[in-house]
Design an enzyme around this catalytic site. Structure first.
Site, short mmCIF file in Angstrom:
data_model
loop_
_atom_site.label_atom_id
_atom_site.label_comp_id
_atom_site.label_asym_id
_atom_site.label_seq_id
_atom_site.Cartn_x
_atom_site.Cartn_y
_atom_site.Cartn_z
N CYS A 55 -3.69 -1.64 2.10
CA CYS A 55 -3.96 -0.31 1.57
C CYS A 55 -4.54 -0.42 0.15
O CYS A 55 -3.80 -0.68 -0.80
CB CYS A 55 -2.67 0.50 1.58
N CYS A 96 -3.26 2.15 -2.31
CA CYS A 96 -1.88 1.89 -2.76
C CYS A 96 -1.85 0.75 -3.78
O CYS A 96 -1.16 0.84 -4.79
CB CYS A 96 -0.99 1.48 -1.59
N ASP A 97 -2.56 -0.33 -3.50
CA ASP A 97 -2.36 -1.57 -4.26
C ASP A 97 -3.54 -2.00 -5.12
O ASP A 97 -3.43 -2.98 -5.86
CB ASP A 97 -2.02 -2.72 -3.28
#
Ligand SMILES: Cc1cc2nc3c(=O)[nH]c(=O)nc-3n(C[C@H](O)[C@H](O)[C@H](O)COP(=O)(O)OP(=O)(O)OC[C@H]3O[C@@H](n4cnc5c(N)ncnc54)[C@H](O)[C@@H]3O)c2cc1C
Length: 296
Positions: free
Chosen positions: A127, A130-131
């Site tokens: 992701c 997300c990261d």
């Protein structure tokens, strides 16, 4: 007889349970693995509002405790069949339960390479949204050729120093508009007709071996984003509600499915953004719609 059964104790399902319990409904959550869903193994979450730097485990545990303390019954059983005729029955690997309404919150499973498990959270991510921020000014690689991979590469190009976009074919499957955007980024390097065959590194990802034209080339990277697809956990519902061409459950913005009394929430719903915040939002909406349905 339950007022509502929620399938899946991930962020969407547990949020639905919280809303249902606060409306004084009798709710059962059925979960096949552990509570928390996909987020449980994320080492750090930075994009869930009001919870900066929380771990996936802590976020999942908070949600689980909140639902339990409000009185939700949570059982660790896998749902294997739905009977949605006159008698509405949910069949698990351990028993059968009757309900007046159903919320499907079974999420989706990321497609894996098969040899990355050791590095998940240690340089391997599924992701970019997300990261990505953990790789500011670093070198990353994205694997995939569809819209998600291209979107991830574009997103990461604004954060990382360099992005390798590795695809097993000679052209991308993404739509033309998205591919055109790639050309505007001068820090994305295409690696086509190529497959990642090995990840190297002691504690974290340090490099990857890529097979192109029968030759192995090693790329030094800090992060590897795998975007080769997601598989919605919807198979057991395909005879009950309508699915889209990719297998996601068709749901309205109000989380109604094609079947009265059955609602859908979270990553298993056909929608564009699959994140914690959209999963919990769906959970709340699906529960409120189920409450309205039950009160009619
Ligand atoms: C490694 C990783 C890191 C991530 N990091 C972030 C992040 O930093 N920020 C962010 O916003 N999002 C992040 N995401 C995305 C986020 O986790 C998902 O969007 C979110 O978890 C979706 O919630 P959900 O409840 O819809 O589904 P899930 O979390 O997938 O939960 C579904 C649950 O249903 C259960 N289930 C499935 N089938 C059955 C069945 N037949 N019977 C019973 N139970 C069943 C599953 O076991 C699972 O527990 C990350 C995802 C991953 C994989």
């Amino acid at each position: 007889m339950y007022d509502a059964i929620v399938i899946g104790a991930g962020p969407a399902g547990l949020t639905a349970a919280i809303y249902l319990k606060r409306a004084n409904k009798n709710v059962l959550v059925l979960e096949s693995k552990s509570y928390g869903g996909s987020i449980i193994n994320a080492s750090k979450i930075e994009n869930y509002p009001a919870c900066p730097n929380i771990s996936g485990y802590d976020l999942a545990t908070n949600l689980y405790k909140q639902a339990k303390e409000l009185g939700a019954v949570i059982k660790f059983e896998e749902v294997i069949e739905i009977n949605w005729n006159k008698e509405k029955k949910i069949i698990t690997n351990k028993g059968e339960y009757n309900t007046l309404s159903l919320i499907i919150a079974t999420g989706s499973t990321v497609r894996k390479l098969g040899f990355e498990d050791k590095y998940i959270g240690k340089g391997v991510s599924f992701c970019a949204t997300c990261d990505g921020n953990f790789f500011k000014g670093k070198v990353v690689a994205v694997i995939g050729g569809g819209n998600t991979a291209i979107d991830d590469a574009l997103y990461l190009a604004d954060i990382a120093k360099k992005v390798y976009l590795i695809h097993r074919r000679d052209e991308f499957r993404a739509d033309k508009k998205t591919i055109d955007l790639l050309k505007k980024k001068n820090n994305i390097k295409y690696v086509l007709n190529s497959n990642v065959v090995k990840i190297n590194g002691n504690e974290r990802v340090e490099s990857i071996d890529v097979l192109s034209n029968d030759k192995i080339k090693t790329f030094t990277i800090d992060g590897l984003f795998i975007a080769i697809g997601q598989v919605p956990n919807s198979d057991i519902f395909k005879h009950i509600v309508k699915l889209d061409e990719d297998g996601y459950i068709k749901g309205t913005n109000n989380c109604h499915t094609s079947r009265t009394g059955i609602f859908v929430a979270g990553d298993v719903r056909n929608k564009k953004v699959r994140q914690l915040v959209t999963a919990t939002s769906d959970g709340a909406i699906a529960a409120i719609e189920a409450i309205n349905y039950l009160n009619k």
